[in-house]
Motif scaffolding. Structure first.
Motif, PDB file in Angstrom:
ATOM      1  N   TYR A  35       0.803  -1.299  -0.022  1.00 51.91           N
ATOM      2  CA  TYR A  35       0.093   0.093   0.041  1.00 51.91           C
ATOM      3  C   TYR A  35       0.891   1.301  -0.002  1.00 51.91           C
ATOM      4  CZ  TYR A  35      -4.388  -1.948   0.937  1.00 51.91           C
ATOM      5  OH  TYR A  35      -5.693  -2.868   1.143  1.00 51.91           O
ATOM      6  N   GLN A  37       1.016   5.254   1.215  1.00 56.02           N
ATOM      7  CA  GLN A  37       0.160   6.180   2.035  1.00 56.02           C
ATOM      8  C   GLN A  37       0.717   7.660   1.891  1.00 56.02           C
ATOM      9  OE1 GLN A  37       0.123   5.763   6.318  1.00 56.02           O
ATOM     10  NE2 GLN A  37      -1.800   6.406   6.406  1.00 56.02           N
ATOM     11  N   LYS A  40      -2.419  13.285   3.476  1.00 54.69           N
ATOM     12  CA  LYS A  40      -3.703  13.861   3.213  1.00 54.69           C
ATOM     13  C   LYS A  40      -4.556  13.261   2.297  1.00 54.69           C
ATOM     14  CE  LYS A  40      -2.414  18.583   4.723  1.00 54.69           C
ATOM     15  NZ  LYS A  40      -2.468  19.997   4.432  1.00 54.69           N
ATOM     16  N   LYS A  41      -4.070  11.816   2.113  1.00 47.83           N
ATOM     17  CA  LYS A  41      -4.962  11.128   0.726  1.00 47.83           C
ATOM     18  C   LYS A  41      -4.956   9.674   1.669  1.00 47.83           C
ATOM     19  CE  LYS A  41      -3.696  11.104  -3.333  1.00 47.83           C
ATOM     20  NZ  LYS A  41      -2.800  10.646  -4.613  1.00 47.83           N
ATOM     21  N   PRO A  42      -6.009   8.877   1.314  1.00 46.01           N
ATOM     22  CA  PRO A  42      -6.078   7.605   1.613  1.00 46.01           C
ATOM     23  C   PRO A  42      -5.284   6.532   1.228  1.00 46.01           C
ATOM     24  CG  PRO A  42      -8.189   8.515   0.571  1.00 46.01           C
ATOM     25  CD  PRO A  42      -7.103   9.485   0.067  1.00 46.01           C
ATOM     26  N   LEU A  43      -5.157   5.631   2.058  1.00 45.35           N
ATOM     27  CA  LEU A  43      -4.116   4.454   1.576  1.00 45.35           C
ATOM     28  C   LEU A  43      -4.641   3.945   0.301  1.00 45.35           C
ATOM     29  CD1 LEU A  43      -3.679   4.236   4.602  1.00 45.35           C
ATOM     30  CD2 LEU A  43      -3.177   2.022   4.237  1.00 45.35           C
ATOM     31  N   LEU A  45      -4.046   0.966  -2.585  1.00 45.95           N
ATOM     32  CA  LEU A  45      -3.607  -0.491  -2.821  1.00 45.95           C
ATOM     33  C   LEU A  45      -2.783  -0.370  -3.962  1.00 45.95           C
ATOM     34  CD1 LEU A  45      -3.748  -3.391  -2.235  1.00 45.95           C
ATOM     35  CD2 LEU A  45      -5.590  -3.776  -3.474  1.00 45.95           C
ATOM     36  N   LEU A  88       4.852   7.088   2.358  1.00 48.96           N
ATOM     37  CA  LEU A  88       5.162   5.908   3.241  1.00 48.96           C
ATOM     38  C   LEU A  88       4.434   4.716   2.486  1.00 48.96           C
ATOM     39  CD1 LEU A  88       5.973   4.921   6.121  1.00 48.96           C
ATOM     40  CD2 LEU A  88       3.346   5.317   6.896  1.00 48.96           C
ATOM     41  N   LEU A  90       3.683   0.972   2.792  1.00 48.65           N
ATOM     42  CA  LEU A  90       3.179  -0.191   3.759  1.00 48.65           C
ATOM     43  C   LEU A  90       3.054  -1.497   3.217  1.00 48.65           C
ATOM     44  CD1 LEU A  90       0.669   2.054   5.401  1.00 48.65           C
ATOM     45  CD2 LEU A  90       2.831   1.360   6.740  1.00 48.65           C
TER      46      LEU A  90
ATOM     47  N   LYS B   2     -15.638  10.730  -3.564  1.00 54.33           N
ATOM     48  CA  LYS B   2     -15.139   9.596  -3.086  1.00 54.33           C
ATOM     49  C   LYS B   2     -15.822   8.567  -2.568  1.00 54.33           C
ATOM     50  CE  LYS B   2     -11.426  12.977  -1.105  1.00 54.33           C
ATOM     51  NZ  LYS B   2     -10.657  13.563   0.110  1.00 54.33           N
ATOM     52  N   LEU B  88      -8.490   5.211  10.899  1.00 58.26           N
ATOM     53  CA  LEU B  88      -8.848   5.188   9.602  1.00 58.26           C
ATOM     54  C   LEU B  88     -10.123   4.305   9.423  1.00 58.26           C
ATOM     55  CD1 LEU B  88      -5.185   4.054   8.535  1.00 58.26           C
ATOM     56  CD2 LEU B  88      -6.479   6.440   8.231  1.00 58.26           C
ATOM     57  N   GLY B 103      -8.468  -8.159  -0.724  1.00 63.03           N
ATOM     58  CA  GLY B 103      -7.648  -7.323   0.244  1.00 63.03           C
ATOM     59  C   GLY B 103      -7.860  -5.893  -0.462  1.00 63.03           C
ATOM     60  N   LEU B 105      -9.280  -3.319   0.290  1.00 60.13           N
ATOM     61  CA  LEU B 105      -9.690  -2.445   1.271  1.00 60.13           C
ATOM     62  C   LEU B 105      -9.917  -0.981   0.630  1.00 60.13           C
ATOM     63  CD1 LEU B 105      -8.317  -3.245   4.715  1.00 60.13           C
ATOM     64  CD2 LEU B 105     -10.512  -3.995   3.930  1.00 60.13           C
ATOM     65  N   PHE B 107     -10.026   2.813   1.951  1.00 57.74           N
ATOM     66  CA  PHE B 107      -9.865   3.639   3.224  1.00 57.74           C
ATOM     67  C   PHE B 107     -10.375   4.992   3.027  1.00 57.74           C
ATOM     68  CE2 PHE B 107      -7.037   0.954   5.676  1.00 57.74           C
ATOM     69  CZ  PHE B 107      -6.696   0.098   5.048  1.00 57.74           C
ATOM     70  N   GLY B 108     -10.767   5.615   4.078  1.00 56.77           N
ATOM     71  CA  GLY B 108     -10.970   6.963   4.332  1.00 56.77           C
ATOM     72  C   GLY B 108      -9.610   7.538   4.548  1.00 56.77           C
ATOM     73  N   GLN B 109      -9.728   8.802   4.670  1.00 51.48           N
ATOM     74  CA  GLN B 109      -8.355   9.612   4.727  1.00 51.48           C
ATOM     75  C   GLN B 109      -7.930   9.516   6.076  1.00 51.48           C
ATOM     76  OE1 GLN B 109      -8.958  13.554   3.385  1.00 51.48           O
ATOM     77  NE2 GLN B 109      -7.107  14.364   4.203  1.00 51.48           N
ATOM     78  N   GLY B 110      -8.762   9.165   7.103  1.00 47.05           N
ATOM     79  CA  GLY B 110      -8.282   9.284   8.384  1.00 47.05           C
ATOM     80  C   GLY B 110      -8.491  10.274   9.397  1.00 47.05           C
TER      81      GLY B 110
END
Lengths: 116, 117
Positions: A35, A37, A40-43, A45, A88, A90, B2, B88, B103, B105, B107-110
Motif C-alpha cells: 500500500y 500512504q 492527506k490522501k487515503p491508503l 492499494l 510511506l 506499507l 470519493k 482510519l 484485500g 480495502l 480507506f478513508g483519509q483518516g
C-alpha cells in the motif's frame, strides 16, 4: 517488533537510483500486499500476492516492480522514481487473499521514502 | 465523489471525553467495515471489524454500522491520551468468483485525534 517487518524504515533516493524495499511476515499468512500512504490522501492499494502469485496490480507505474519469492517475503523494487512518489510504503499480510468475509490485514511500520 | 468520506480533523478532546469518529460511503456493495488505528511513524493496526448493521462493542470502543444510511461510526468512551492517533475507516466487498475479495480495502483519509490530559 510486530508480525510484519519492513526495512529500511527510511529511504532517501535520487531519481536515477535503484533501490528495494523489503517486507517479511512471521504470521504464517499466505497473502501479502503493498500500500502507498501519501500525506492527506487515503491508503492506496498497489499490489496483491496470494500464495506467491500476483493477483492485483492497481494500475501502478512500471517504475515500481514487486517480487514475492515465497509467502513470507515481499519486495518492492524501485527505479527512476519521481518526487511525487515520496510517501510511506506499507506492507501488509492476511491469512489468504480469497476470503468470503473480507480481509483482516496486518500492517508493517512502513518505509518512509523521499525521492529527491 | 470519493467512495469513502472521512473528516480529517484534527480533533482535540480532553481526557475522559466520549469521542465520535465517522465515515460515509457511496458504494452500497460494501459489506465489511473496519477501523484501524495508526500511531505516528507506525503502520495501521486493526481495531474493530464488523460486517452487519448495528453495534459492536470491545472495551471502550463501539463500532456502529448503518447500511441504510451508508454511515459508520467509532465511539471511544473515557478517552485516554494513549488514544491519540489517526483513525482510519476501511471497507470492502465481495468481488470475484465465489464471493471472495482480494484485500481491496477502500480507506478513508483518516481522522487525527489528540486526547489531552
Amino acid at each position: 517488533e510486530t508480525g510484519v517487518t519492513q526495512t529500511p524504515r527510511h529511504l532517501v533516493m535520487g531519481m536515477t537510483n535503484k533501490k528495494s524495499l523489503k517486507c517479511e511476515q512471521h504470521l504464517g499468512h499466505n497473502a501479502m500486499y503493498w500500500y502507498k500512504q501519501s500525506a492527506k490522501k487515503p491508503l492506496e492499494l498497489m499490489f496483491v500476492y496470494n500464495f506467491k502469485e500476483q493477483t492485483e496490480n492497481n494500475s501502478v507505474p512500471s517504475r515500481f516492480s514487486p517480487e514475492c519469492p515465497n509467502s513470507s517475503h515481499l519486495f518492492l523494487h524501485l527505479h527512476t522514481l519521481q518526487p511525487e512518489d515520496s510517501a510511506l510504503y506499507l506492507c501488509a499480510s492476511s491469512r489468504r487473499a480469497r476470503q468470503a468475509r473480507g480481509e483482516k490485514l496486518f500492517f508493517g511500520s512502513g518505509t518512509q521514502l523521499s525521492v529527491l | 465523489q470519493k467512495e469513502v468520506e472521512q473528516d480529517p480533523g484534527p480533533l482535540s478532546v480532553p481526557e475522559g471525553a466520549i469521542v465520535s469518529l465517522n465515515c460515509t460511503y457511496s458504494n452500497s456493495a460494501f459489506q465489511y467495515f473496519m477501523w484501524y488505528r495508526q500511531y505516528s511513524r507506525k503502520g495501521p493496526e486493526l481495531l474493530m471489524y464488523t460486517y452487519s448493521s448495528g453495534n459492536k462493542e470491545d472495551g471502550r470502543f463501539t463500532a456502529q454500522v448503518d447500511k441504510s444510511s451508508k454511515y459508520i461510526s467509532l465511539f471511544i468512551r473515557d478517552s485516554q491520551p494513549s488514544d491519540s492517533a489517526t483513525y482510519l475507516c476501511a471497507m470492502n466487498f465481495r468481488s470475484g468468483a465465489g464471493g471472495t475479495s482480494y484485500g481491496k480495502l477502500t480507506f478513508g483519509q483518516g481522522t487525527i485525534l489528540t486526547v489531552h490530559p
